[in-house]
Design an enzyme around this catalytic site. Sequence first.
Site, PDB file in Angstrom:
ATOM      1  N   CYS A   1       0.824  -1.208   0.000  1.00 47.98           N
ATOM      2  CA  CYS A   1       0.000   0.000   0.000  1.00 47.98           C
ATOM      3  C   CYS A   1       0.867   1.270   0.000  1.00 47.98           C
ATOM      4  O   CYS A   1       1.491   1.559  -1.011  1.00 47.98           O
ATOM      5  CB  CYS A   1      -0.990  -0.068   1.158  1.00 47.98           C
TER       6      CYS A   1
ATOM      7  N   GLU B   1      -2.358  -8.458   5.657  1.00 50.00           N
ATOM      8  CA  GLU B   1      -2.354  -8.734   7.107  1.00 50.00           C
ATOM      9  C   GLU B   1      -3.713  -8.469   7.751  1.00 50.00           C
ATOM     10  O   GLU B   1      -4.032  -9.070   8.778  1.00 50.00           O
ATOM     11  CB  GLU B   1      -1.247  -7.928   7.809  1.00 50.00           C
TER      12      GLU B   1
ATOM     13  N   HIS C   1      -3.524  -4.737   1.710  1.00 53.73           N
ATOM     14  CA  HIS C   1      -3.017  -5.200   3.007  1.00 53.73           C
ATOM     15  C   HIS C   1      -3.415  -6.667   3.182  1.00 53.73           C
ATOM     16  O   HIS C   1      -4.571  -6.947   3.464  1.00 53.73           O
ATOM     17  CB  HIS C   1      -3.674  -4.412   4.140  1.00 53.73           C
TER      18      HIS C   1
END
Length: 177
Positions: free
Chosen positions: A61, A158, A156
């Site tokens: 990002c 995660e 993302h």
Amino acid sequence: MLERIGVSSSKVRTPSELAGVDGLILPGGESTTISKLARIFDMFEPLQAAISQGLPVFGTCAGLILLADKIIDGTSDQETFGGLDAVVRRNAFGGQTESFETELAFEGIDGGPVEAAFIRAPVIESVGPKAKVLSSLPNGKVVAIRQDNLLGISFHPEISGETRVHEYFVREFVESK
Ligand code: GLN
């Protein structure tokens, strides 16, 4: 994420901490702030040098924006470290409320689609001959590329607990070196 996949990690805030790592993750956040802080803390040139000398670097990002050779919709004074032969558009989907999660096919990652969260995310508007596309949205917008020692993704992993992109980085860029 690195702990979850059994890889030791440390925070890199100084040039000497940078010199001690086998790979680096430039995280999401705010690319304008990250580049300003890199200048203030004398990390801009060391990071640029490490990138061009072949340190494996994974940008997610805001981290992707920082790795792009060219950006669109940056602030007038915004700098990037560069390295990826690509043009990246900031905030390409709009503001925070336009954030979304989706599933993506990702070249080199098996076991079903990758879970991806896009948060004020950039897209890779054009890709030069040195970079290779790894993943795109169904509308054709490119969201993951690699080039030499660099991996850049718009999203993302995660947030959704998706470990396979980090595993891909460690396997393909760090361990293979
Ligand atoms: N929009 C942010 C930027 O321009 C990136 C957002 C993110 O990292 N989730 O840097």
